[in-house]
Design an enzyme around this catalytic site. Structure first.
Site, mmCIF file in Angstrom:
data_model
loop_
_atom_site.group_PDB
_atom_site.id
_atom_site.type_symbol
_atom_site.label_atom_id
_atom_site.label_comp_id
_atom_site.label_asym_id
_atom_site.label_seq_id
_atom_site.Cartn_x
_atom_site.Cartn_y
_atom_site.Cartn_z
ATOM 1 C CD GLU A 148 -2.790 1.514 0.553
ATOM 2 O OE1 GLU A 148 -2.450 1.610 -0.636
ATOM 3 O OE2 GLU A 148 -3.945 1.755 0.967
ATOM 4 C CG ASP A 149 -0.849 4.820 -1.579
ATOM 5 O OD1 ASP A 149 -1.511 4.300 -0.651
ATOM 6 O OD2 ASP A 149 -1.358 5.591 -2.409
ATOM 7 N NE ARG B 98 -3.647 7.921 -9.359
ATOM 8 C CZ ARG B 98 -4.122 7.607 -8.152
ATOM 9 N NH1 ARG B 98 -3.306 7.236 -7.197
ATOM 10 N NH2 ARG B 98 -5.418 7.661 -7.897
ATOM 11 C CG PHE C 113 -2.783 15.549 0.829
ATOM 12 C CD1 PHE C 113 -3.721 14.634 1.302
ATOM 13 C CD2 PHE C 113 -2.569 15.642 -0.525
ATOM 14 C CE1 PHE C 113 -4.437 13.833 0.422
ATOM 15 C CE2 PHE C 113 -3.284 14.843 -1.418
ATOM 16 C CZ PHE C 113 -4.220 13.944 -0.938
ATOM 17 C CG ASP D 34 -4.272 9.150 6.173
ATOM 18 O OD1 ASP D 34 -3.572 9.778 6.966
ATOM 19 O OD2 ASP D 34 -5.273 9.648 5.616
#
Ligand code: IMP
Ligand code: MG
Length: 181
Positions: free
Chosen positions: A101-102, A167, A154, A105
């Site tokens: 997963e990136d 991206r 962010f 959060d």
């Protein structure tokens, strides 16, 4: 490559720093899964580059699968609810599964995926997250492999988006909010 010069972007991790850290994570995963088979499950779309780089840094017998979940909508705010938009192609029962997963959060996405995957009784289930924002956590969940732990910023680039853009930036950048939410 989009130019970052005209946008309010600041490099947080350069492509070289990312490559170095991903190589270290790959070496660790290689040690942990020596002699085992591994299913690497990328969470679309943000983890696309991370999966492609991490998988090539992992020297074990690996296959890929992908899932997609409902995400942040179009802005920086999470809707809260997680839905599976694209399921696994292959069953994972009895397999070693690594979710790739990136960003970890709030943890809502990975807690949901963990629950759904565990119902299939994999041999093992681990999580690799390139970035971790521990201060944002709602669900109690940690990754087994973390690239970088970051404060509540962010970020975009290296697969991560703001409203589907950015991206394809090679570096991980910080984007300052441009409008009040
Ligand atoms: P969680 O369910 O709140 O843990 O969020 C997971 C997903 O939110 C990640 O896979 C990202 O797609 C997205 N996300 C969270 N933080 C950021 C960010 O800083 N930039 C871009 N996407 C983010
Ligand atoms: Mg994502």
């Amino acid at each position: 490559m989009p130019s970052v010069a005209s946008e309010a972007l600041e490099v947080l991790y350069s492509r070289a720093q990312i490559a170095e850290r991903v190589a270290e994570m790959g070496a660790q995963i290689t040690r942990d899964f020596q002699g085992e088979k591994l299913v690497m499950v990328g969470v679309l779309k943000g983890a696309a580059f991370f999966l492609s780089d991490l998988s090539r840094a992992v020297d074990v017998d690996a296959t890929f699968d992908f899932v997609a979940t409902s995400s942040y909508g179009s802005g920086q705010r999470s809707s809260g609810a997680v839905k599976l938009i694209k399921d696994l192609d292959q069953p994972i029962e009895g397999k070693n599964v690594l979710i790739v997963e990136d960003i970890l959060d709030t943890g809502l996405t990975l807690a949901y995926l963990r629950k759904v995957f565990l119902q299939q009784r994999p041999k093992s289930l681990r999580i690799a997250a390139l970035l971790d924002k521990p201060s944002r956590r709602i669900e109690k969940i940690e990754a087994d492999y973390v690239g970088f732990s970051i404060p509540n910023l962010f970020v975009i680039g290296y697969g991560m988006d703001y409203a589907e853009r950015y991206r394809n930036l090679a570096d991980i950048c910080i984007m300052a909010p441009t409008h009040p939410e």
